[in-house]
Write a protein that holds these residues in place. Structure first.
Motif, short mmCIF file in Angstrom:
data_model
loop_
_atom_site.label_atom_id
_atom_site.label_comp_id
_atom_site.label_asym_id
_atom_site.label_seq_id
_atom_site.Cartn_x
_atom_site.Cartn_y
_atom_site.Cartn_z
N VAL A 1 0.67 -0.50 0.23
CA VAL A 1 0.08 -0.36 0.41
C VAL A 1 0.52 1.57 -0.11
O VAL A 1 0.03 2.44 -0.77
CB VAL A 1 -0.94 0.09 1.08
CG1 VAL A 1 -1.28 1.03 1.69
CG2 VAL A 1 -1.79 -1.30 0.71
N LEU A 2 1.76 1.28 0.89
CA LEU A 2 2.65 2.49 1.13
C LEU A 2 3.88 2.77 0.07
O LEU A 2 4.13 3.58 -0.38
CB LEU A 2 3.33 2.71 2.50
CG LEU A 2 1.94 1.70 3.80
CD1 LEU A 2 2.64 2.06 5.00
CD2 LEU A 2 1.62 4.03 3.59
N GLY A 3 4.31 1.48 -0.88
CA GLY A 3 5.50 1.23 -1.59
C GLY A 3 6.07 1.75 -1.04
O GLY A 3 7.89 2.30 -1.06
N VAL A 4 6.85 1.34 0.42
CA VAL A 4 7.83 1.13 1.28
C VAL A 4 8.60 0.19 2.25
O VAL A 4 7.29 -0.16 2.64
CB VAL A 4 8.02 2.85 2.45
CG1 VAL A 4 7.97 4.43 1.71
CG2 VAL A 4 6.98 2.56 3.58
N LYS A 5 9.80 -0.20 2.24
CA LYS A 5 9.91 -1.06 2.86
C LYS A 5 10.11 -0.69 4.90
O LYS A 5 11.15 -0.10 4.71
CB LYS A 5 11.68 -2.16 2.08
CG LYS A 5 10.87 -3.94 2.82
CD LYS A 5 12.34 -3.72 1.45
CE LYS A 5 13.11 -5.31 2.07
NZ LYS A 5 11.53 -6.45 1.63
N PHE A 6 9.30 -1.24 5.40
CA PHE A 6 9.91 -0.96 7.14
C PHE A 6 11.03 -1.86 7.50
O PHE A 6 12.46 -1.31 7.52
CB PHE A 6 8.87 -1.22 7.64
CG PHE A 6 7.99 -0.03 7.33
CD1 PHE A 6 6.48 0.04 7.69
CD2 PHE A 6 7.99 1.09 7.14
CE1 PHE A 6 5.14 0.53 7.65
CE2 PHE A 6 7.89 2.10 7.19
CZ PHE A 6 5.95 2.08 7.64
N LEU A 7 10.63 -3.72 7.04
CA LEU A 7 11.76 -4.66 7.54
C LEU A 7 12.37 -4.68 6.60
O LEU A 7 12.45 -5.22 5.52
CB LEU A 7 11.45 -5.82 7.64
CG LEU A 7 10.07 -5.56 8.96
CD1 LEU A 7 9.30 -7.02 9.29
CD2 LEU A 7 11.06 -5.08 10.69
N ASP A 8 13.71 -4.50 7.29
CA ASP A 8 15.24 -4.82 6.02
C ASP A 8 16.13 -5.87 7.12
O ASP A 8 16.82 -5.74 7.63
CB ASP A 8 15.79 -3.53 6.07
CG ASP A 8 16.92 -3.69 4.55
OD1 ASP A 8 17.39 -4.33 4.73
OD2 ASP A 8 17.95 -1.93 4.46
N PRO A 9 15.89 -6.89 6.18
CA PRO A 9 16.57 -8.13 6.53
C PRO A 9 18.63 -7.86 6.29
O PRO A 9 19.03 -8.61 7.92
CB PRO A 9 16.68 -9.00 6.30
CG PRO A 9 15.82 -8.66 4.54
CD PRO A 9 15.35 -7.58 4.62
N GLU A 10 18.77 -7.07 6.35
CA GLU A 10 19.69 -6.50 6.48
C GLU A 10 20.65 -5.50 8.07
O GLU A 10 21.21 -5.35 8.70
CB GLU A 10 21.39 -6.30 5.13
CG GLU A 10 21.11 -6.74 4.46
CD GLU A 10 21.58 -6.17 3.25
OE1 GLU A 10 22.26 -5.37 2.72
OE2 GLU A 10 21.56 -6.89 2.22
N LYS A 11 19.17 -4.50 7.60
CA LYS A 11 19.45 -3.63 8.54
C LYS A 11 18.85 -4.00 9.97
O LYS A 11 19.52 -3.62 11.40
CB LYS A 11 18.68 -2.28 8.79
CG LYS A 11 19.38 -1.40 7.15
CD LYS A 11 19.00 0.00 7.85
CE LYS A 11 19.53 0.72 6.14
NZ LYS A 11 18.88 1.18 5.11
N HIS A 12 18.05 -4.59 10.19
CA HIS A 12 17.21 -5.25 10.99
C HIS A 12 17.26 -6.74 10.82
O HIS A 12 16.36 -7.32 10.62
CB HIS A 12 15.60 -4.26 10.98
CG HIS A 12 15.49 -4.03 10.51
ND1 HIS A 12 15.35 -2.97 9.61
CD2 HIS A 12 16.24 -2.23 11.07
CE1 HIS A 12 15.24 -1.52 8.82
NE2 HIS A 12 15.69 -1.30 10.24
N PRO A 13 17.93 -7.19 11.58
CA PRO A 13 18.16 -9.30 10.97
C PRO A 13 17.30 -9.95 11.89
O PRO A 13 16.41 -10.86 11.57
CB PRO A 13 19.95 -9.27 10.73
CG PRO A 13 20.19 -8.42 11.37
CD PRO A 13 19.70 -7.40 11.06
N ARG A 14 17.70 -8.94 13.16
CA ARG A 14 16.97 -9.63 14.59
C ARG A 14 15.13 -10.25 13.83
O ARG A 14 14.54 -11.11 14.52
CB ARG A 14 17.34 -9.44 15.36
CG ARG A 14 16.99 -9.98 16.75
CD ARG A 14 16.96 -11.48 16.93
NE ARG A 14 16.56 -12.42 17.39
CZ ARG A 14 16.54 -12.09 19.09
NH1 ARG A 14 17.93 -11.79 19.64
NH2 ARG A 14 15.91 -13.22 19.53
N VAL A 15 14.63 -8.72 13.89
CA VAL A 15 13.53 -8.42 14.08
C VAL A 15 12.87 -9.09 13.01
O VAL A 15 11.33 -9.98 13.42
CB VAL A 15 13.23 -6.45 13.63
CG1 VAL A 15 11.65 -6.05 13.72
CG2 VAL A 15 14.19 -5.92 15.79
#
Lengths: 232, 233
Positions: free
Chosen positions: A178-192
């Motif tokens: 819907v927003l065209g943006v990525k919140f979770l980034d597996p490289e920046k936020h691997p644990r989350v």
């Protein structure tokens, strides 16, 4: 089960992330409940009577007595139904940690993602930046506080903190679409990211998650209304 | 249980800082009060609360606990056999106390602190109306929750007493600065009497700031705020 006594009714709707939290908590505990599906644009008289202060979902009604505010409800569920899996740890310091991060997600991260949903253009870009900064804090915090191997911070079953993160970022694919943006980034936020992935795979979570298209529609609707009223 | 607490704290004006102090006093726990200098955050504070960089922070056995109401619950959990229980023992009463505490922090206090920052008479009146309405809701809640006893917690000061009571100093300052009575015995008789009892309580007396001092502090903050002149929200 006795008749009216011990009757558990949840006034809510599965497109509400707050309501979803409570359903998850009830399911983890194995508590039988009735879901009264509320239309958020046309709230029932009962809901308004049960939650006159905020007039919002979710409201849990147990033995005819109402409880509002999702996090308050989940702690009530944990304290009232002591048999079955615990949603919060017993150790005082561990409890404080869970409450701290649940609070951080509930207030800070939620507000930041809501800003992304309700804005566009430059305002939205700034809001996205804020979400990423806060996600980074969460990533560091969770790594530091829960270095163990289990994907869930609560151990073998979902707990309060797992439930809150699941409600907020479980639908990340919907948000991305819907927003065209990525919140979770597996490289920046691997644990989350791996935490949310593991949560989304649980049958319990799948049970309370509406179909993708329905969530996309609901989020789009919410965003449109917000943008319209901002422009008005 | 034994144990010493240690609190890093900017001190006397903050209602949030009062909360853990009252809780520790109720439990009879000895603690060290580290007063942070206004405008300067110590290394200890920044290390202990890297996420919010705010006070209060409780350090117990070297481990930090942050966020005033989380600290109060921690104190209750960590010293279960000292002093009275701070949270009600009944889960439903507990939920009720937590509900109102959340209302105070998320709706009522922001409205009250918004009065001073309100731009223009209309905005100010809107904020004041919210505060008055909130007090009316709380009066009603007090009647239902206390069931004729002196405090929200019953015979003793409890979670919701602490959550609301810490704002009394600022409430009085707001009354003074706006020339109006908010804790009006005619409109909110239960709360008005409760406020007197709360402020007189042993666990509260020593940590409740004097209205005069607080009013002077408020003027200082207001002057700084006006000088900085941030854009209207």
């Amino acid at each position: 089960m006795a008749g009216e006594e011990n009757r558990v009714v949840l006034h809510g709707t599965r497109v509400s992330l707050y309501s979803a939290r409570v359903e998850l908590a009830l399911k983890v505990k194995g508590i039988e409940y009735e879901l009264v599906e509320e239309d958020l644009m046309n709230k029932s008289e009962a809901l308004l009577r049960f939650n006159p202060v905020h007039k919002k979902v979710p409201v849990l009604v147990h033995n005819g007595k109402p409880i509002a505010e999702s996090l308050v409800i989940i702690e009530y569920i944990d304290e009232n139904w002591k048999e079955g899996p615990r949603l919060l740890p017993q150790d005082p310091y561990e409890r404080a940690k869970v409450r701290f991060w649940a609070g951080f997600l509930h207030q800070q991260l939620f507000e930041a993602t809501a800003s992304v949903i309700k804005t566009d253009g430059e305002s939205q870009e700034r809001a996205v930046k804020e979400v990423h900064e806060k996600l980074k804090m969460l990533e560091e915090g969770i790594k530091g506080s829960y270095p163990g191997g289990s994907p869930f911070v609560n151990g073998d079953n979902m707990g309060l903190l797992d439930i809150v993160v699941c409600s907020l970022f479980g639908p990340h694919k919907v948000q991305e679409e819907v927003l065209g943006v990525k919140f979770l980034d597996p490289e920046k936020h691997p644990r989350v990211t791996s935490w949310v992935k593991a949560l989304n795979e649980l049958p319990l979570v799948k049970e309370v998650t509406p179909p993708h298209e329905k969530l996309v529609g609901a989020l789009q609707c919410f965003r449109n209304r917000a943008l319209e009223s901002a422009a008005a | 249980g034994e144990g010493r607490g240690r609190e890093a704290d900017r001190g006397w004006p903050s209602p949030f800082v009062m909360r853990p102090r009252i809780a520790l006093n109720l439990k009879g726990v000895e603690y060290e009060f580290l007063e942070e200098k206004l405008g300067v955050k110590s290394d200890l504070l920044l290390r202990s609360n890297p996420v919010h960089k705010k006070i209060p922070v409780l350090l117990h056995a070297g481990r930090p606990v942050c966020e005033s109401l989380i600290i109060v619950q921690y104190i209750d959990d960590a010293w279960p056999s000292s002093g009275p229980s701070i949270l009600p023992s009944d889960p439903y009463d507990c939920a009720t106390a937590r509900f109102w505490a959340a209302y105070l922090d998320e709706k009522w206090f922001p409205a009250m602190s918004g009065i001073a920052r309100a731009q223009g008479e209309e905005a100010k009146k809107a904020a004041l109306d919210q505060v008055v309405e909130g007090l009316s809701l709380l009066e009603d809640a007090f009647g239902k929750i206390s069931k004729g006893k002196p405090f929200f917690g019953g015979d003793t000061v409890g979670f919701l007493d602490i959550a609301l009571g810490c704002f009394l100093g600022w409430l009085r300052v707001t009354e003074k600065m706006n020339g109006m009575k908010l804790l009006d015995e005619a409109k909110v008789p239960g709360l008005a009497k409760w406020a007197e009892r709360f402020c007189a309580h042993d666990a509260v007396k020593g940590v409740m700031p004097e209205t005069e001092k607080l009013a002077e502090f408020a003027k200082l903050i207001m002057a700084k705020f006006k000088a900085a002149a941030p854009p209207p929200q």
